[in-house]
Write a protein that holds these residues in place. Structure first.
Motif, mmCIF file in Angstrom:
data_model
loop_
_atom_site.group_PDB
_atom_site.id
_atom_site.type_symbol
_atom_site.label_atom_id
_atom_site.label_comp_id
_atom_site.label_asym_id
_atom_site.label_seq_id
_atom_site.Cartn_x
_atom_site.Cartn_y
_atom_site.Cartn_z
ATOM 1 N N VAL A 220 0.832 -1.203 0.000
ATOM 2 C CA VAL A 220 0.000 0.000 0.000
ATOM 3 C C VAL A 220 0.871 1.259 0.000
ATOM 4 O O VAL A 220 0.617 2.210 -0.743
ATOM 5 N N LEU A 221 1.923 1.251 0.820
ATOM 6 C CA LEU A 221 2.785 2.429 0.925
ATOM 7 C C LEU A 221 3.617 2.662 -0.327
ATOM 8 O O LEU A 221 4.121 3.776 -0.547
ATOM 9 N N GLN A 222 3.773 1.642 -1.158
ATOM 10 C CA GLN A 222 4.541 1.793 -2.402
ATOM 11 C C GLN A 222 3.787 2.584 -3.462
ATOM 12 O O GLN A 222 4.385 3.103 -4.399
ATOM 13 N N LEU A 223 2.476 2.697 -3.311
ATOM 14 C CA LEU A 223 1.677 3.445 -4.281
ATOM 15 C C LEU A 223 2.002 4.930 -4.189
ATOM 16 O O LEU A 223 2.077 5.493 -3.101
ATOM 17 N N GLN A 224 2.164 5.570 -5.341
ATOM 18 C CA GLN A 224 2.556 6.976 -5.359
ATOM 19 C C GLN A 224 1.429 7.888 -4.874
ATOM 20 O O GLN A 224 1.620 8.704 -3.983
ATOM 21 N N GLU A 225 0.262 7.754 -5.441
ATOM 22 C CA GLU A 225 -0.874 8.594 -5.059
ATOM 23 C C GLU A 225 -2.121 7.728 -4.933
ATOM 24 O O GLU A 225 -2.989 7.735 -5.819
ATOM 25 N N PRO A 226 -2.238 6.998 -3.837
ATOM 26 C CA PRO A 226 -3.416 6.132 -3.672
ATOM 27 C C PRO A 226 -4.695 6.951 -3.611
ATOM 28 O O PRO A 226 -4.719 8.042 -3.045
ATOM 29 N N SER A 227 -5.751 6.414 -4.194
ATOM 30 C CA SER A 227 -7.029 7.116 -4.214
ATOM 31 C C SER A 227 -7.681 7.079 -2.846
ATOM 32 O O SER A 227 -7.370 6.235 -2.002
ATOM 33 N N GLU A 228 -8.612 8.009 -2.646
ATOM 34 C CA GLU A 228 -9.370 8.032 -1.397
ATOM 35 C C GLU A 228 -10.200 6.758 -1.248
ATOM 36 O O GLU A 228 -10.418 6.282 -0.134
ATOM 37 N N ALA A 229 -10.667 6.236 -2.376
ATOM 38 C CA ALA A 229 -11.475 5.012 -2.341
ATOM 39 C C ALA A 229 -10.661 3.848 -1.783
ATOM 40 O O ALA A 229 -11.138 3.073 -0.942
ATOM 41 N N LEU A 230 -9.414 3.722 -2.234
ATOM 42 C CA LEU A 230 -8.559 2.645 -1.745
ATOM 43 C C LEU A 230 -8.219 2.858 -0.274
ATOM 44 O O LEU A 230 -8.312 1.924 0.531
ATOM 45 N N LEU A 231 -7.819 4.073 0.087
ATOM 46 C CA LEU A 231 -7.436 4.350 1.472
ATOM 47 C C LEU A 231 -8.605 4.090 2.424
ATOM 48 O O LEU A 231 -8.407 3.606 3.545
ATOM 49 N N ALA A 232 -9.815 4.365 1.973
ATOM 50 C CA ALA A 232 -10.992 4.113 2.798
ATOM 51 C C ALA A 232 -11.157 2.616 3.052
ATOM 52 O O ALA A 232 -11.472 2.193 4.169
ATOM 53 N N LYS A 233 -10.919 1.809 2.021
ATOM 54 C CA LYS A 233 -11.016 0.348 2.165
ATOM 55 C C LYS A 233 -9.938 -0.176 3.112
ATOM 56 O O LYS A 233 -10.193 -1.040 3.955
ATOM 57 N N VAL A 234 -8.718 0.354 2.964
ATOM 58 C CA VAL A 234 -7.589 -0.094 3.784
ATOM 59 C C VAL A 234 -7.838 0.246 5.253
ATOM 60 O O VAL A 234 -7.650 -0.593 6.145
#
Length: 300
Positions: A220-234
């Motif tokens: 997850v931390l390797q992603l450059q600009e994770p979306s809000e949708a993904l961060l919400a799931k995480v």
């Protein structure tokens, strides 16, 4: 169409270095698959072996077997995340959606335990279960190891005891769940802890070293600009797995061990009121995604 299938089968087995006709002949003698054979229903239904004559003990066994199957579903998904070299957002969202669904089922299913067993019968048959404890679920520990860096599995008190450059073994010596069965003043371990470590500790260390740098957190931390949708799931997974589920477990324990003010001991010998609470465990899979205030109030 039949000729095309025949040719595809020939190519398939040729690539394996096998004669496809041998396998086709085998189909002539193979029995048709049935639901009970494929799912192994008879074996599955034979795995409940109560130690007493209390009817609700079988419910207790089946519920925990169901939990282990759900944990296996979670592991099935998170292992795929750790094995993916560069997982896409779409891939991660799908996997977190699945693990959140499984964790939600773990939370809602606790009613099977909380209101589904006779109070007096449970408190009678549970004494035959010592020193066994849900603490000894290896899959639960493997999920932690696959999900996050080991440093996130050491609470604040444990971090004070770590050396400057801790090894994998050092982390496991001070990992949060060690406090459930190890008295650091006397140096004594409960039988529950000794048996658990004898069976699984080497495996845990090997898995941790294998997945080092490739945990779900790392991906997850390797992603450059994770979306809000993904961060919400995480963050949802972190919250429901590490706060809501433990609190539901604590609620169930309180119902059976402290409902009448008896303050009974857990079969594994842990201080369950303290150990089960997220504030004590301080287990966060993705701590960098939470604010300082959220980390400070974790589980409250």
């Amino acid at each position: 169409m039949s000729e095309d299938i025949h040719e595809d089968l020939r190519k398939k087995y040729e690539q394996l270095g096998e004669n496809h006709e041998t396998y086709l002949k085998g189909l002539l003698h193979a029995r048709p698959i049935t639901y009970w054979d494929y799912i192994q229903v008879d074996t599955l239904l034979s795995l409940q072996n109560p130690r007493t004559d209390f009817k609700d003990e079988e419910i207790f066994i089946m519920y925990h077997q169901m939990v282990e199957l759900m944990l296996k579903l979670v592991l099935h998904e998170i292992k795929q995340i750790t094995e993916e070299k560069a997982p896409s957002e779409e891939f991660l969202i799908e996997k977190f959606t699945r693990v959140n669904r499984y964790t939600g089922m773990l939370i809602t299913s606790y009613d099977v335990m909380t209101v589904g067993m006779n109070y007096d019968d449970y408190n009678a048959f549970r004494s035959t279960l010592a020193p066994a404890s849900g603490f000894q679920s290896a899959q639960f520990r493997l999920i932690e190891i696959y999900c996050t860096r080991l440093e996130n599995l050491v609470n604040e008190q444990g971090k004070k005891r770590l050396p400057a450059k801790p090894s994998t073994t050092d982390y496991f010596e001070h990992i949060y769940w060690k406090d459930a069965g190890y008295d650091r003043k006397t140096g004594k371990k409960t039988l529950t802890m000794r048996l658990f470590e004898e069976k699984y500790l080497d495996q845990f260390i090997a898995v941790a070293e294998k997945v080092s740098g490739n945990t779900v957190e790392d991906k997850v931390l390797q992603l450059q600009e994770p979306s809000e949708a993904l961060l919400a799931k995480v963050k949802e997974f972190d919250r429901i797995y590490n706060i809501e589920w433990p609190l539901m477990h604590l609620k169930t324990a309180q119902h059976y061990l402290d409902k009448k003010g008896e303050n009974q001991a857990a079969t594994g010998g842990s201080e369950w009121k303290k150990y089960l609470h997220p504030r004590f465990q301080q287990r966060r899979f993705f701590p960098s995604l939470w604010s300082a205030a959220e980390l400070e109030s974790w589980g409250s």
